[in-house]
Enzyme design. Sequence first.
Site, short mmCIF file in Angstrom:
data_model
loop_
_atom_site.label_atom_id
_atom_site.label_comp_id
_atom_site.label_asym_id
_atom_site.label_seq_id
_atom_site.Cartn_x
_atom_site.Cartn_y
_atom_site.Cartn_z
N LYS A 1 7.99 -50.06 37.03
CA LYS A 1 6.64 -49.30 36.75
C LYS A 1 5.95 -50.18 35.54
O LYS A 1 4.68 -50.09 35.49
CB LYS A 1 6.67 -47.96 36.60
N LYS B 1 10.35 -50.85 48.31
CA LYS B 1 10.22 -49.18 49.05
C LYS B 1 8.71 -48.79 49.33
O LYS B 1 7.93 -49.28 48.45
CB LYS B 1 11.00 -48.44 48.40
N LYS C 1 3.96 -43.96 46.94
CA LYS C 1 2.60 -43.27 47.33
C LYS C 1 1.40 -43.84 46.39
O LYS C 1 0.18 -43.65 46.56
CB LYS C 1 2.82 -41.77 46.98
N1 AQP Z 1 10.54 -44.99 50.12
C1 AQP Z 1 11.24 -44.09 50.04
N2 AQP Z 1 12.29 -43.79 50.98
C2 AQP Z 1 13.17 -42.51 50.50
N3 AQP Z 1 13.15 -41.88 49.57
C3 AQP Z 1 12.03 -41.75 48.81
N4 AQP Z 1 11.50 -41.31 47.84
C4 AQP Z 1 10.42 -41.74 47.21
N5 AQP Z 1 10.18 -42.91 47.87
C5 AQP Z 1 10.94 -42.96 49.04
C6 AQP Z 1 12.30 -39.95 47.42
O1 AQP Z 1 11.34 -39.10 47.53
C7 AQP Z 1 11.57 -38.10 46.28
C8 AQP Z 1 10.32 -38.00 45.40
O2 AQP Z 1 9.93 -38.93 44.54
P1 AQP Z 1 9.06 -38.98 43.48
O3 AQP Z 1 7.51 -38.72 44.03
O4 AQP Z 1 9.25 -38.05 42.48
O5 AQP Z 1 9.23 -40.34 42.89
P2 AQP Z 1 9.29 -41.85 43.53
O6 AQP Z 1 10.69 -41.85 43.78
O7 AQP Z 1 8.78 -42.62 42.42
O8 AQP Z 1 8.24 -41.88 44.61
P3 AQP Z 1 7.00 -42.62 44.94
O9 AQP Z 1 6.70 -42.23 46.24
O10 AQP Z 1 7.37 -44.24 44.97
O11 AQP Z 1 5.91 -42.18 43.79
P4 AQP Z 1 5.26 -43.06 42.77
O12 AQP Z 1 4.67 -44.30 43.51
O13 AQP Z 1 4.37 -42.18 42.12
O14 AQP Z 1 6.17 -43.70 41.83
C9 AQP Z 1 12.56 -38.61 45.53
O15 AQP Z 1 13.86 -38.08 45.97
C10 AQP Z 1 12.74 -40.04 45.87
O16 AQP Z 1 13.99 -40.78 45.90
#
Ligand code: AQP
Length: 339
Positions: free
Chosen positions: A120, A202, A205
């Site tokens: 990040k 990965k 969002k």
């Molecule tokens: N690509 C993924 N595959 C499987 N699990 C995923 N998670 C996130 N991306 C994947 C799981 O979703 C839960 C919530 O995640 P989060 O929103 O708290 O944060 P993150 O992991 O940082 O998810 P994003 O979508 O990548 O958000 P941004 O872009 O805002 O950083 C967690 O249990 C995570 O493991």
Amino acid sequence: METATPTTRKKTVFSGIQPSGTSTLGNYIGALRNFKLLEDEFQCLYCVVDMHAITVRQEASKLRQRCLELAAIYIASGLDPKKNIIYCQSHVPAHAELSWILNCYTYMGELSRMTQFKDKSAKHQDNINAGLFTYPALMAADILLFQTDLVPIGADQKQHLELTRDIAQRFNNVHGNVFTVPEGYFGKVGSRVMSLQEPERKMSKSDPEDTFINLLDPPDVIRRKIKRAVTDSDGEIRFDTENKPGVSNLLSIIAALEYRSIEDITAELSGKGYGALKDRVTDCVIQTLEPLQTEHKKLMADKPYLHSILDENAEKASMLASRTLSKVRRKVGFAEHGK
Ligand code: AQP
């Protein structure tokens, strides 16, 4: 004389999703759909982690809207809001208070090794703030506040959960048995759904639109995004994450959504072309998301209902949190008040 029947405490589950964008198919497969599987056996808290979301700049009006949207996604995915404590992190100040205390039990070296911090900070070089750095201490507070036993998360959060366990053990070593040391709960397939455009990374969002399926994408958008998903040029449907990350990701998505093995799906599609593979993924995703989307639309049309659920559940969460927090305050030596 009446004898008291011993009550066995239900074990506790905690998990959260950031309202930093509309949740993706990765959030759904890696975390959300597992939540429902746990609601009968455990006392579950599912949190809209808006305080985590502001570690990256958000537009206030959009963030507010997404918090409600995510609460509605939780419910639309089948979670009963009377059985599960669905609430917003910022409505329960105990998260922030415990987070500060745990910051004092977390080392700079540990935080600087976190992959998410490195990723990040590379993505947001103009805003490498202290919150982004101490994010894992807030996540530890979220989990430890409720004496959580089990945390359903995707593979990308494994490192943060390990650190949570270390912090809990460190605190317990100094102060006695204060925190339950939590375990992770991971799905068999799909704990890491990859980007449709860069399948070595990965799905996230906050990446560009065409890299992920948003849970509220209409069918034509889902079809278009999957059609454009990156594959490779050898034309063979085979699971090989190293050499064929795009194809492997598509196979994993079907396997995860249909609760089948990758071998099974690969055998079903073997000898077919990538067009057939993509059509199969598209149908499967649309079919899975359709009921969630219909329910979500209904819920979003009744905002007072959503607010009432969030208010009610924030109160329940606060009550549970206060038990841990008063113990922690006493253990660290804060002066008593209100006596
Ligand atoms: N690509 C993924 N595959 C499987 N699990 C995923 N998670 C996130 N991306 C994947 C799981 O979703 C839960 C919530 O995640 P989060 O929103 O708290 O944060 P993150 O992991 O940082 O998810 P994003 O979508 O990548 O958000 P941004 O872009 O805002 O950083 C967690 O249990 C995570 O493991």
